[in-house]
Design a protein around this motif. Sequence first.
Motif, PDB file in Angstrom:
ATOM      1  N   ILE A  17      -3.806 -10.528   3.581  1.00 36.27           N
ATOM      2  CA  ILE A  17      -4.126  -8.953   4.428  1.00 36.27           C
ATOM      3  C   ILE A  17      -4.430  -8.551   2.564  1.00 36.27           C
ATOM      4  O   ILE A  17      -3.721  -7.856   1.891  1.00 36.27           O
ATOM      5  N   TRP A  33      -2.382  -6.308  -1.682  1.00 33.51           N
ATOM      6  CA  TRP A  33      -3.090  -7.541  -1.054  1.00 33.51           C
ATOM      7  C   TRP A  33      -1.474  -8.180  -0.958  1.00 33.51           C
ATOM      8  O   TRP A  33      -0.664  -8.033  -1.506  1.00 33.51           O
ATOM      9  N   ARG A  59      -7.870 -10.955   6.653  1.00 34.55           N
ATOM     10  CA  ARG A  59      -7.720  -9.591   7.059  1.00 34.55           C
ATOM     11  C   ARG A  59      -8.312  -8.212   6.144  1.00 34.55           C
ATOM     12  O   ARG A  59      -7.201  -7.921   5.352  1.00 34.55           O
ATOM     13  N   GLY A  61      -7.620  -4.996   5.244  1.00 33.43           N
ATOM     14  CA  GLY A  61      -7.213  -3.888   5.656  1.00 33.43           C
ATOM     15  C   GLY A  61      -7.075  -2.211   5.076  1.00 33.43           C
ATOM     16  O   GLY A  61      -6.645  -1.276   5.188  1.00 33.43           O
ATOM     17  N   LEU A  66       0.262  -1.209   5.571  1.00 33.20           N
ATOM     18  CA  LEU A  66       0.934  -3.062   6.009  1.00 33.20           C
ATOM     19  C   LEU A  66       2.055  -1.991   6.163  1.00 33.20           C
ATOM     20  O   LEU A  66       2.661  -2.123   4.525  1.00 33.20           O
ATOM     21  N   LEU A 375       0.665  -3.763  10.657  1.00 35.06           N
ATOM     22  CA  LEU A 375      -0.528  -2.703  10.227  1.00 35.06           C
ATOM     23  C   LEU A 375      -0.822  -1.424  11.553  1.00 35.06           C
ATOM     24  O   LEU A 375      -0.729  -1.746  12.265  1.00 35.06           O
TER      25      LEU A 375
END
Length: 396
Positions: A17, A33, A59, A61, A66, A375
């Motif tokens: 992510i 990340w 993914r 974001g 997150l 998320l």
Amino acid sequence: MSARSGFGDPDADDVLIHSVALVDQGVRLEDAWIAFRNGRVHARGRGGSWSERTARTLRDGTGAILTPGFVDIHCHGAAGTGFDDAEARAAALDEALAVHAAHGTTRVVLSLVSAPIPQITDRLKALHEYVSLRPTVLGVHLEGPFLADSHRGAHDPAHLTEPDRASVDALLGAGRGNIRQVTIAPELPGALWAIDTLVGEGITVAVGHTGADADVVRDAFAAGASVLTHAFNGMRGLHHRAPGPVAAAVESGATLEVIADGVHVDPTMIGFLHALAPGRIALVTDAMAATGCADGEYVLGSLPVRVREGVARLSEGDSIAGSTLTTDVALRIATTRSGMSLPEAVASLTTIPARAIGRPDLGTLRVGAVSDAVLLDEGLRVRAVWVEGREVPRPA
Ligand SMILES: [Zn+2]
């Protein structure tokens, strides 16, 4: 960039992510990340360095937040099922947990309300296999039967009892290591002995559903209790000439559970409490069977409950009977109406409750930690949830 190029590559991340605001351990990191492998956080970093990695699932974001998965240490059920329900089979319990997981709760303690000791021991035995097979279930919280009639809330007065040796031994035997937390009213005869005994077994003892004053509650914390069960609810309030259990918990260093549904405690008071005990507020749901369901008639333990506009009250009398709260809503209330910053509110749903029940390994996304994550969009609505690196299916 190496999106989705990791199939068959043993050195690929399971999930990567990127470009997300990572809120973890009280800090917000922009443009972060994180990489998950084998159910753990494998690596994390900032900026564009993620693009040198390979991943099976990538993914983006951008614009999202997150956080670690939420840890709810006070939850009675959902989807029409209460964890007390002797009829509830594993599939029904799974469905209840799925409701909470869809809202970000990745780890949960199953709370059981007051009942006759033989009924609780039967339930503990019936839950043993279920708890053993599910690492997402952190154990059982016995909210009763060692509670004060004067502040029983939605607990059946017929089932309240004093903590004598026979009862405590029976519960410990049937619990087989699955009891994580026990709530006790410290003014009951035998309470200090019970606190000492339970803490000696590695169980977190909470003070709650009590008519005790500050002095009696101080003694309970000195004897090893370390949590205040749903602060303000089921106890005397804060008063300038009678400080009560909340003040005793604040000064003793205990963790204070708070039901952040905006009904049980005014959001202003949640903010006050956080200012008094920063780093020690655990947001809990106290959610009951009606969570994720329509208004209607339900049961909490043995007592009938009616739910109107999402607020659960005993059918007889007017006592609030648990909530229909989910952790994502608690996060929104804490941040928008209680003045908590996002990192503070996230900590109150992750590291703080996890630590309170003796699991400091949970509630964080540091490297090596289990890869439970949520998320959220900018409005703190849940967009995706991972449990041990696997994405939880979204409800239809
Ligand atoms: Zn309660």
